[in-house]
Design an enzyme around this catalytic site. Structure first.
Site, short mmCIF file in Angstrom:
data_model
loop_
_atom_site.label_atom_id
_atom_site.label_comp_id
_atom_site.label_asym_id
_atom_site.label_seq_id
_atom_site.Cartn_x
_atom_site.Cartn_y
_atom_site.Cartn_z
N GLU A 1 10.28 -5.45 3.91
CA GLU A 1 10.41 -6.79 3.35
C GLU A 1 10.04 -6.81 1.87
OE1 GLU A 1 9.11 -7.27 7.72
OE2 GLU A 1 8.67 -5.94 6.03
N LYS B 1 0.83 -1.21 0.00
CA LYS B 1 0.00 0.00 0.00
C LYS B 1 0.86 1.26 0.00
CE LYS B 1 -3.60 0.33 2.82
NZ LYS B 1 -4.43 0.60 4.02
N LYS C 1 9.12 -2.69 13.74
CA LYS C 1 9.63 -1.98 12.56
C LYS C 1 10.52 -0.82 12.99
CE LYS C 1 5.58 -2.88 9.61
NZ LYS C 1 4.48 -2.24 8.86
N HIS D 1 -2.56 -36.57 13.28
CA HIS D 1 -1.33 -37.31 13.53
C HIS D 1 -0.25 -36.42 14.13
CE1 HIS D 1 -2.73 -40.97 11.45
NE2 HIS D 1 -3.45 -40.10 10.75
N GLU E 1 -4.20 -9.98 14.86
CA GLU E 1 -3.82 -8.59 14.62
C GLU E 1 -4.99 -7.67 14.94
OE1 GLU E 1 -0.66 -7.60 11.52
OE2 GLU E 1 -2.44 -6.73 10.61
N GLY F 1 -4.92 -3.81 5.61
CA GLY F 1 -4.14 -4.85 4.94
C GLY F 1 -4.74 -6.23 5.04
N ARG F 2 -5.21 -6.60 6.23
CA ARG F 2 -5.74 -7.95 6.41
C ARG F 2 -7.14 -8.12 5.82
NH1 ARG F 2 -4.83 -5.18 10.93
NH2 ARG F 2 -6.45 -4.74 12.46
#
Length: 552
Positions: A210, A204, A511, A382, A351, A265-266
């Site tokens: 990253e 955005k 950050k 398992h 978040e 964002g999410r």
């Protein structure tokens, strides 16, 4: 602010929990006492059946939970959300991801045209890629898509692309890179062809560390493998609100798809962040995804609290988190194509709800969001299901199953999958008593002493709650509805706990500290001296190791 835990209904719920715990009534008892419980406790919407019958709640409990929702003015909060009110008060903005799937917010009338224009731009671009009209620098069509993002710019579209594998365009391969560890990008690039690879840089702000590191590495690879700077626009597009930064990177302004500050964002897979979904499948598939979410939106907005699927899920989550002290919640999709859903929901829920401060700035006096985790069934059976069945903590579960497989030729194997799903939910509820385990041991020919010694180890407590969600099929519409279901569940819980579900200030501190730490790792003595003793010691230790020759 009305403090949730100080209200009469909160106290009544505490009393009700104590009554249920003292009575030793079980979920199995509740089912036996009410032959209509399954019909009364299930809800259906948008191709999803939600069975809530295997929960430790009776009619009194449900009535109190509904009363709590009304006491917190939930219907008004829902309307404010959909109208485009400033729900995200710490960032002074609305949260209008519903507008991306067709809702028309009363307070934001211009949004509808903006969204429509963006969808049309995505559709035009997808058509050019799929038809081969868009080519790389050598004239070859695009065959590999690399989505570069992190957080919501990665988890959402990656999850959706995996889930919709049955609808993929066979001519295109879509991969996702998120980790700043260069190994992620380097291993993705290995074997790719610059002439037919397209990179989608999804950020955005176009400042995310990253994403920019990985995008720069991808550009470096492109230029070193035969690509030229003048043709970068053929191989790099962006989804961003920062047009100038994306342009400076080398991306043509026409190839920058917009984002807006009213989409978190999410919640962004519905926006142009979903470009990779449309490219990996088709534009119609992406529109179907939006349509399924829109159907759940309508149900959430217009259904009464008592018959509202996201509200029911949320209130049960509050019930277990606050009154039974359940610290985690497991998501178990019995569909391999949904294997990334638990990771996606981790971000969505943790978040959004990982807050200890209320919207008014005061301390939250109740426990808020639980830890969300899980994996695809039957793999979990398992590994961690042992803890679900016999561990010391009660962990509520969501089972998600698909009635009709994408592979009809494998109907019998799919039936095994469904049998495991339903059996696991039944086992969590039913358990196995000491007497049952003892009888089974004796039947196997053990002596009385052997049977008695082993029986406690085979005993399973049971009475552990779960929701079962049944999708008709795993298509785009049902997937869209499922994702929207969880989004709205999160919002309801934020209203009950009085927190802001749409900010994430806790993400920022890491950050902020990474910049000085980067300098310290580079040998900057002033930066090293400014660290705490532990970080300083670790930094110097890493510095020594990084200078050690590799003799392998």
């Amino acid at each position: 602010m009305n403090r949730t835990s100080e209200t009469d209904v909160w106290g009544a719920l505490s009393v009700n929990q104590a009554r249920l715990a003292k009575s030793n009534i079980t979920i199995a008892d509740l089912l036996a006492l009410n032959p209509s419980r399954c019909d009364q406790m299930s809800l259906a919407c948008a191709g999803i059946l939600a069975d809530f019958s295997k929960h430790l709640v009776d009619d009194t409990c449900l009535e109190l939970l509904h009363k709590l929702a009304h006491e917190k003015a939930l219907p008004t909060a829902i309307r404010d959300l959909f109208d485009g009110q400033c729900i995200n008060n710490t960032e002074n903005r609305p949260a209008m991801h519903m507008a991306l799937r067709g809702h028309k917010p009363a307070n934001m009338p211009d949004v509808t045209q903006t969204v429509s224009d963006t969808l049309n731009k995505i559709e035009h671009f997808v058509a050019r890629i799929h038809s081969g009209a868009w080519t790389g620098y050598s004239g070859r069509p695009i065959r590999t898509l690399v989505n570069i993002g992190i957080g919501g710019s990665d988890l959402g579209p990656a999850m959706a692309c995996e889930a919709l594998g049955a609808f993929h365009n066979s001519a295109l391969r879509c991969v996702f890179v998120s980790n700043v560890d260069p190994a992620h990008m380097r291993r993705t690039l290995a074997g790719l062809d610059t002439e037919s690879t397209l990179f989608i840089v999804a950020s955005k702000t176009f400042t995310t560390l990253e994403t920019l590191c990985n995008a720069s590495l991808a550009r470096e690879w492109y230029l070193s493998e035969g690509g030229s700077a003048k043709d970068i626009h053929r191989h790099f597009v962006a989804v961003s609100s920062n047009i100038s930064a994306a342009s400076n990177f080398g991306i043509h302004p026409d190839n920058i798809f917009p984002m807006w500050d009213w989409v978190g964002g999410r919640y962004s897979l519905w926006s142009a962040i979903g470009l990779s979904i449309a490219l990996a499948t088709s534009m119609q598939t992406f529109r179907d995804l939006l349509a399924g979410a829109a159907e759940m939106d309508s149900h959430f907005l217009n259904s009464p609290v008592e018959q509202n699927m996201p509200v029911r899920m949320a209130l049960l989550g509050v019930w277990y988190r606050n009154f039974w002290r359940c610290g985690s919640h497991v998501v178990l999709p019995y569909a391999q194509d949904l294997h990334l859903l638990p990771s996606f929901l981790q971000q969505l829920e943790m978040e959004s709800l990982g807050k200890s401060v209320a919207k008014d700035g005061s301390a939250v006096l109740t426990d808020s969001g639980p830890v969300i985790w899980g994996s695809a069934g039957t793999n979990g059976q398992h590994s961690f299901h042992q803890l679900l069945h016999q561990g010391t903590s009660v962990i509520p579960a969501d089972f998600i199953a698909v009635a009709r497989s994408s592979w009809p030729q494998d109907a019998e194997q799919h039936q095994h999958l469904l049998a495991n799903c339903l059996a696991q939910s039944r086992a969590l509820m039913r358990g196995k008593s000491y007497q049952e385990a003892l009888a089974e041991n004796l039947k196997k020919g053990m002596t009385a002493e052997q049977a008695a010694a082993l029986a406690p180890h085979r005993q399973v407590a049971g009475n552990r709650p779960c929701t079962t969600l049944i999708l008709e099929t795993l298509d785009a519409r049902n997937l869209g509805a499922l994702i929207a279901l969880y989004e709205h569940k999160v919002f309801v819980q934020s209203v009950i706990w009085g927190i802001n579900a749409f900010d994430q200030w806790g993400v920022e501190i890491g950050k902020e500290l990474s910049g000085p730490m980067f300098k310290a790792l580079g040998g900057d003595e002033l930066a090293i001296d400014a660290l705490d003793a532990s970080s300083r010691w670790l930094t110097r230790h890493i510095g020594k190791l990084s200078k050690t020759p590799d003799h392998t």
